[in-house]
Design a protein around this motif. Structure first.
Motif, PDB file in Angstrom:
ATOM      1  N   GLY A  50       0.626  -1.626   0.254  1.00 27.63           N
ATOM      2  CA  GLY A  50      -0.185   0.345  -0.208  1.00 27.63           C
ATOM      3  C   GLY A  50       0.629   1.189  -0.312  1.00 27.63           C
ATOM      4  N   PHE A  51       2.336   1.399  -0.214  1.00 23.50           N
ATOM      5  CA  PHE A  51       2.587   2.010  -0.151  1.00 23.50           C
ATOM      6  C   PHE A  51       2.496   3.676  -1.412  1.00 23.50           C
ATOM      7  N   VAL A  56      -1.475   9.307   0.259  1.00 24.14           N
ATOM      8  CA  VAL A  56      -2.954  10.223  -0.357  1.00 24.14           C
ATOM      9  C   VAL A  56      -3.834  10.424   1.265  1.00 24.14           C
ATOM     10  N   PRO A  57      -4.281  11.385   1.196  1.00 22.75           N
ATOM     11  CA  PRO A  57      -4.882  11.742   2.717  1.00 22.75           C
ATOM     12  C   PRO A  57      -6.164  10.340   2.950  1.00 22.75           C
ATOM     13  N   LEU A  94       5.814  13.041  -5.211  1.00 20.62           N
ATOM     14  CA  LEU A  94       4.908  13.814  -5.528  1.00 20.62           C
ATOM     15  C   LEU A  94       3.557  13.582  -5.922  1.00 20.62           C
ATOM     16  N   VAL A  95       3.241  12.715  -4.536  1.00 23.45           N
ATOM     17  CA  VAL A  95       2.266  12.756  -3.200  1.00 23.45           C
ATOM     18  C   VAL A  95       2.014  13.699  -2.351  1.00 23.45           C
ATOM     19  N   LEU A 112      -6.341  13.685  -9.061  1.00 30.60           N
ATOM     20  CA  LEU A 112      -5.179  13.763  -8.781  1.00 30.60           C
ATOM     21  C   LEU A 112      -4.742  12.201  -7.995  1.00 30.60           C
ATOM     22  N   LEU A 113      -4.732  13.167  -6.964  1.00 29.51           N
ATOM     23  CA  LEU A 113      -4.737  12.466  -5.004  1.00 29.51           C
ATOM     24  C   LEU A 113      -6.124  11.302  -5.461  1.00 29.51           C
ATOM     25  N   LYS A 114      -6.982  11.275  -5.128  1.00 30.85           N
ATOM     26  CA  LYS A 114      -8.161  10.062  -5.830  1.00 30.85           C
ATOM     27  C   LYS A 114      -7.450   9.202  -6.743  1.00 30.85           C
ATOM     28  N   ARG A 115      -7.391   9.726  -7.659  1.00 30.79           N
ATOM     29  CA  ARG A 115      -6.713   8.638  -9.212  1.00 30.79           C
ATOM     30  C   ARG A 115      -5.312   7.910  -7.994  1.00 30.79           C
ATOM     31  N   VAL A 116      -4.557   8.326  -7.793  1.00 28.86           N
ATOM     32  CA  VAL A 116      -3.031   7.988  -7.044  1.00 28.86           C
ATOM     33  C   VAL A 116      -4.132   6.553  -6.189  1.00 28.86           C
ATOM     34  N   ALA A 117      -5.179   6.818  -5.324  1.00 31.47           N
ATOM     35  CA  ALA A 117      -5.454   6.074  -4.182  1.00 31.47           C
ATOM     36  C   ALA A 117      -6.710   5.152  -5.488  1.00 31.47           C
ATOM     37  N   ALA A 118      -7.104   5.374  -6.345  1.00 39.36           N
ATOM     38  CA  ALA A 118      -8.309   4.093  -6.315  1.00 39.36           C
ATOM     39  C   ALA A 118      -7.507   3.562  -7.297  1.00 39.36           C
ATOM     40  N   GLU A 119      -6.975   4.134  -8.184  1.00 35.01           N
ATOM     41  CA  GLU A 119      -5.816   3.423  -9.493  1.00 35.01           C
ATOM     42  C   GLU A 119      -4.078   2.696  -9.228  1.00 35.01           C
ATOM     43  N   ASP A 120      -3.912   3.046  -7.434  1.00 34.15           N
ATOM     44  CA  ASP A 120      -2.960   2.755  -7.164  1.00 34.15           C
ATOM     45  C   ASP A 120      -1.481   2.915  -8.099  1.00 34.15           C
ATOM     46  N   LEU A 121      -2.289   4.748  -8.564  1.00 27.90           N
ATOM     47  CA  LEU A 121      -0.829   4.902  -9.753  1.00 27.90           C
ATOM     48  C   LEU A 121       0.444   5.116  -8.827  1.00 27.90           C
ATOM     49  N   VAL A 122       1.209   5.462 -10.214  1.00 28.35           N
ATOM     50  CA  VAL A 122       3.074   5.317  -9.666  1.00 28.35           C
ATOM     51  C   VAL A 122       3.255   6.421 -10.741  1.00 28.35           C
ATOM     52  N   LEU A 123       3.712   7.719 -10.377  1.00 22.08           N
ATOM     53  CA  LEU A 123       3.673   8.546 -10.343  1.00 22.08           C
ATOM     54  C   LEU A 123       5.237   8.658 -11.070  1.00 22.08           C
ATOM     55  N   ILE A 124       5.548   9.265 -11.423  1.00 20.46           N
ATOM     56  CA  ILE A 124       7.161   9.708 -11.621  1.00 20.46           C
ATOM     57  C   ILE A 124       7.504  11.331 -11.735  1.00 20.46           C
ATOM     58  N   SER A 125       9.366  11.595 -11.252  1.00 24.50           N
ATOM     59  CA  SER A 125       9.351  12.853 -11.449  1.00 24.50           C
ATOM     60  C   SER A 125      10.216  13.209 -12.023  1.00 24.50           C
ATOM     61  N   SER A 126      10.382  14.149 -12.827  1.00 21.30           N
ATOM     62  CA  SER A 126      11.139  14.498 -14.019  1.00 21.30           C
ATOM     63  C   SER A 126      12.508  15.365 -13.145  1.00 21.30           C
ATOM     64  N   GLY A 127      12.069  15.818 -12.318  1.00 23.95           N
ATOM     65  CA  GLY A 127      12.868  16.545 -11.597  1.00 23.95           C
ATOM     66  C   GLY A 127      14.196  16.074 -11.617  1.00 23.95           C
TER      67      GLY A 127
END
Length: 379
Positions: A50-51, A56-57, A94-95, A112-127
């Motif tokens: 679940g990491f 996500v709140p 990013l979260v 965005l935050l709801k999508r991360v939680a619902a779809e268990d998305l992995v966000l990638i930074s291009s920092g």
């Protein structure tokens, strides 16, 4: 704070969870380092635990993890596998940044935050490509922009769902303007380039990502700013993101320290050995103090240039002390640390990455000096 009903959930002990993941993947770390291959097992184990939706709140469907505790979890994970910890920290920040903005500024990031939680998305930074100047070109077309760019240091991109990035649009009225947006890795024109052949943190899979005429709709633009200047968004990013990132490096240093002490305790206790152990302990405490200060600044201080300068100082102190801890660990162990099988050599290479995240030491000194002299944060 947004008035949203929270569903009661049992509280997760994220440090214990990180320990479990670390033990599961520890045996794979050396192989990924040798092969320059991505730490896929680590990411899959983190996802099962679940990491990726932890920060996500809970009000938005996430697990509502405490920020400081997540820093501790990344530190613990880093003591087992620096690459897994560092690559995950890039998603975590990013979260954490939009979660902070949602809670404290009522920013429109709920989708965005709801999508991360619902779809268990992995966000990638291009920092690495997208600090204050940004890079790439965004051409205005009907309904959005066509973006062409090459983004470096895209950690974890092999398993990424969304690339959170930016590009420069030559606005006919406002002049060069940095546009911030996210694009799906499945979008037409997004291509991963196999470029990650490096000194350390080899398992992060921080390859380049090419954007070749990728269409970004107008609705996907979440922020606009002047290139090269500090914007409030970047004050948030710097102060909130880097305690998570440097938790990974402190974890690498801690793992090296613990391994070196285990070896040294089985040896005759000479004066040289005890002094070497003391030097290592001093460096490690300095790294812990620096990171704790970074976290406290993120948790308690008001956003702005003064907070950013203080966080940047703690950032440099933490990086230098983490590197020194690993160096002292190797000195205490002696020539045996030169052998790859012992693991300290890998920790030495991995911790060097702490030198290269913004702000590096010289830009930090310039920023802090400007603030101290009343010159303002922008050159």
């Amino acid at each position: 704070m947004p008035d949203t009903q929270v569903t009661d959930r049992p509280k997760t002990d994220w440090i214990t969870a990180a320990d479990a993941v670390g033990r599961e993947i520890a045996a794979t770390t050396a192989r990924h380092d040798e092969e320059d291959s991505f730490v896929e097992e680590g990411f899959r184990a983190l996802k099962r635990a679940g990491f990726f939706k932890a920060l996500v709140p809970a009000e938005l469907g996430g697990l509502g993890a405490d920020y400081r505790e997540m820093c501790g979890a990344i530190r613990r994970l880093g003591s087992y596998c620096g690459s897994t910890a560092l690559a995950f920290s890039m998603h975590a920040h990013l979260v954490a940044v939009p979660a902070w903005r949602w809670r404290h500024e009522q920013a429109p990031v709920e989708g965005l935050l709801k999508r991360v939680a619902a779809e268990d998305l992995v966000l990638i930074s291009s920092g690495g490509s997208d600090w204050l100047p940004s890079n790439g070109h965004a051409e205005k077309v009907e309904g959005g922009f066509r973006v062409t760019a090459k983004k470096v240091f895209s950690s974890g991109c092999q398993m990424g769902d969304l690339l959170v990035t930016s590009a420069i649009h030559d606005d006919p009225e406002k002049g060069p303007t940095v546009l911030h947006f996210a694009v799906p890795f499945k979008a037409e024109g997004v291509r991963r380039l196999d470029t990650w052949r490096v000194l350390g943190m080899r398992g992060t899979g921080s390859h380049d990502v090419a954007l070749e005429g990728v269409f970004v709709p107008d609705a996907a633009i979440v922020a606009r700013r002047e290139p090269g200047k500090w914007h409030m968004l970047f004050h948030h990013i710097f102060v909130i993101a880097f305690p998570l990132v440097y938790s990974a490096y402190l974890g690498v240093a801690e793992g090296a320290r613990n391994h070196a002490l285990e070896i040294a305790r089985a040896r005759p206790k000479t004066h040289a050995l005890t002094v070497a152990a003391g030097r290592m302990e001093n460096a490690f405490l300095q790294a812990e103090i620096g990171l704790d200060r970074m976290i406290a600044i993120a948790e308690t201080e008001a956003p702005g240039p003064e907070r950013t300068s203080r966080s940047a100082m703690a950032h440099t102190i933490t990086a230098q002390a983490a590197i020194a801890t690993v160096e002292r660990a190797m000195e205490m162990v002696g020539g045996a640390s030169f052998y790859r099988d012992l693991g300290l050599e890998r920790a030495f290479r991995d911790v060097q990455g702490a030198r290269f995240h913004p702000l590096q030491e010289l830009p930090q000194l310039e920023l802090t000096g400007r603030m101290a002299l009343g010159m303002g944060i922008d050159g």
